[in-house]
Enzyme design. Structure first.
Site, PDB file in Angstrom:
ATOM      1  N   ARG A 136       0.833  -1.194   0.000  1.00  0.00           N
ATOM      2  CA  ARG A 136       0.000   0.000   0.000  1.00  0.00           C
ATOM      3  C   ARG A 136       0.872   1.251   0.000  1.00  0.00           C
ATOM      4  O   ARG A 136       2.028   1.215   0.414  1.00  0.00           O
ATOM      5  CB  ARG A 136      -0.908   0.024   1.238  1.00  0.00           C
ATOM      6  CG  ARG A 136      -1.831  -1.176   1.365  1.00  0.00           C
ATOM      7  CD  ARG A 136      -2.600  -1.134   2.667  1.00  0.00           C
ATOM      8  NE  ARG A 136      -3.514  -2.272   2.808  1.00  0.00           N
ATOM      9  CZ  ARG A 136      -3.216  -3.414   3.411  1.00  0.00           C
ATOM     10  NH1 ARG A 136      -2.010  -3.588   3.935  1.00  0.00           N
ATOM     11  NH2 ARG A 136      -4.102  -4.388   3.497  1.00  0.00           N
ATOM     12  N   HIS A 228      -2.908   2.716  -5.956  1.00  0.00           N
ATOM     13  CA  HIS A 228      -3.722   1.521  -5.722  1.00  0.00           C
ATOM     14  C   HIS A 228      -3.875   0.692  -6.994  1.00  0.00           C
ATOM     15  O   HIS A 228      -3.986  -0.541  -6.928  1.00  0.00           O
ATOM     16  CB  HIS A 228      -5.102   1.892  -5.183  1.00  0.00           C
ATOM     17  CG  HIS A 228      -5.949   0.686  -4.878  1.00  0.00           C
ATOM     18  ND1 HIS A 228      -5.722  -0.104  -3.770  1.00  0.00           N
ATOM     19  CD2 HIS A 228      -6.974   0.107  -5.552  1.00  0.00           C
ATOM     20  CE1 HIS A 228      -6.586  -1.112  -3.763  1.00  0.00           C
ATOM     21  NE2 HIS A 228      -7.352  -1.003  -4.842  1.00  0.00           N
TER      22      HIS A 228
END
Length: 285
Positions: A136, A228
């Site tokens: 992430r 993302h």
């Protein structure tokens, strides 16, 4: 929320949501004590939010904050029952995230590699780490130099709720990382964090987003170009190449398979192609 290890952003968002609900109860229901709120009052707040044209996903997040709050009050004995115990979340249409192709990712990396200055080398490492590990954005930002183990080709990552995991790094990425560290050493930056700005400060979320959006706008026409999507591309490409779901789950740092399964949508197309080409009864074109 602190006990559960939520991030600062989540805690701040929950605080804002609870304050907004309290102000609504005071203004509309003349109710100042949240401990005596009933579900009908909660429902009227939800109707109000729908009237304000908020997306169902945003409303569900706000209600989730409220539900957690009443769970806490119930646990500490301030309320006997949770007024949201039987509440069902609003339906949210599933959005299919379109991953970058391997060709687009390779082209973006090649474009960055043409430049040899500090920022370009760091940006290349950002792209390579995001795509090769699936980590992430927040995890990437908080990597410290000591978290990198060149001998074992792994990086220690601090995930959601302070859960640690070790992710492998490719030899090609390790080469970029070593080039970056060598250049960084020349400038004698004093920071414990791996990825820093030219001023020696830790990189930040908007910088990472700008890097991805800028370089991938040059090579891709896809609407969404964000960190993302690189994480999504990582998972999709692994599944397309035959990686098992449990392994991808561990690499992504998911707590359940349900979270990982959202990435299987695109890989199903690849599976169908293999199936149609391999099955004896298939009408191959």
């Amino acid at each position: 929320m602190l006990e559960k290890g939520y991030s600062k952003h989540t805690i701040k968002a929950y605080s804002v949501d609870l304050t907004a609900f309290k102000e609504f109860c005071e203004a509309v229901h003349l109710q100042e004590d949240l401990a005596t709120v009933n579900y009908h009052q909660v429902r009227s707040w939800i109707v109000f939010l729908v009237g304000e044209k908020l997306a169902n996903k945003s409303i569900n997040r706000k209600v989730s904050a409220l539900k957690s709050f009443y769970k806490f009050l119930q646990k500490t004995g301030h309320v006997a029952t949770n007024p949201l115990s039987r509440h069902k979340a609003l339906k949210v249409p599933k959005k299919v995230q379109v991953p970058f192709t391997a060709k687009e990712i390779n082209q973006a990396i090649q474009n960055i590699a043409q430049h040899k200055d500090f920022d370009s080398l760091r940006n290349r490492l950002v792209v390579e780490l995001l795509y090769s590990t699936g980590m992430r954005r927040a995890e990437l930002i908080n990597i410290k130099e000591k978290d990198v183990n060149s001998a074992s080709k792994t990086i220690k990552v601090l995930g959601k709720r302070n859960k640690e995991r070790y992710v492998p790094i490719l030899s090609s990425v390790l080469k970029t990382l070593n080039e970056y560290l060598a250049l960084r050493k020349q400038y004698q930056f004093d920071s414990e964090f791996l990825l820093i700005t030219f001023k020696g400060n830790k990189i930040y979320e908007t910088l990472v987003y700008r890097v991805i959006n800028s370089y991938f706008s040059q090579v891709s026409s896809k609407v969404k170009k964000s960190p993302h999507i690189l994480r999504h591309s990582f998972a999709t490409h692994l599944l397309n190449e035959g990686a098992d779901l449990n392994s991808v789950k561990e690499l992504l740092g998911h707590s359940s398979l349900a979270s990982t399964q959202v990435y299987t949508h695109n890989s199903l197309d690849a599976i169908k192609k293999v199936y149609n080409q391999a099955h004896p009864r298939s009408n191959k074109k």
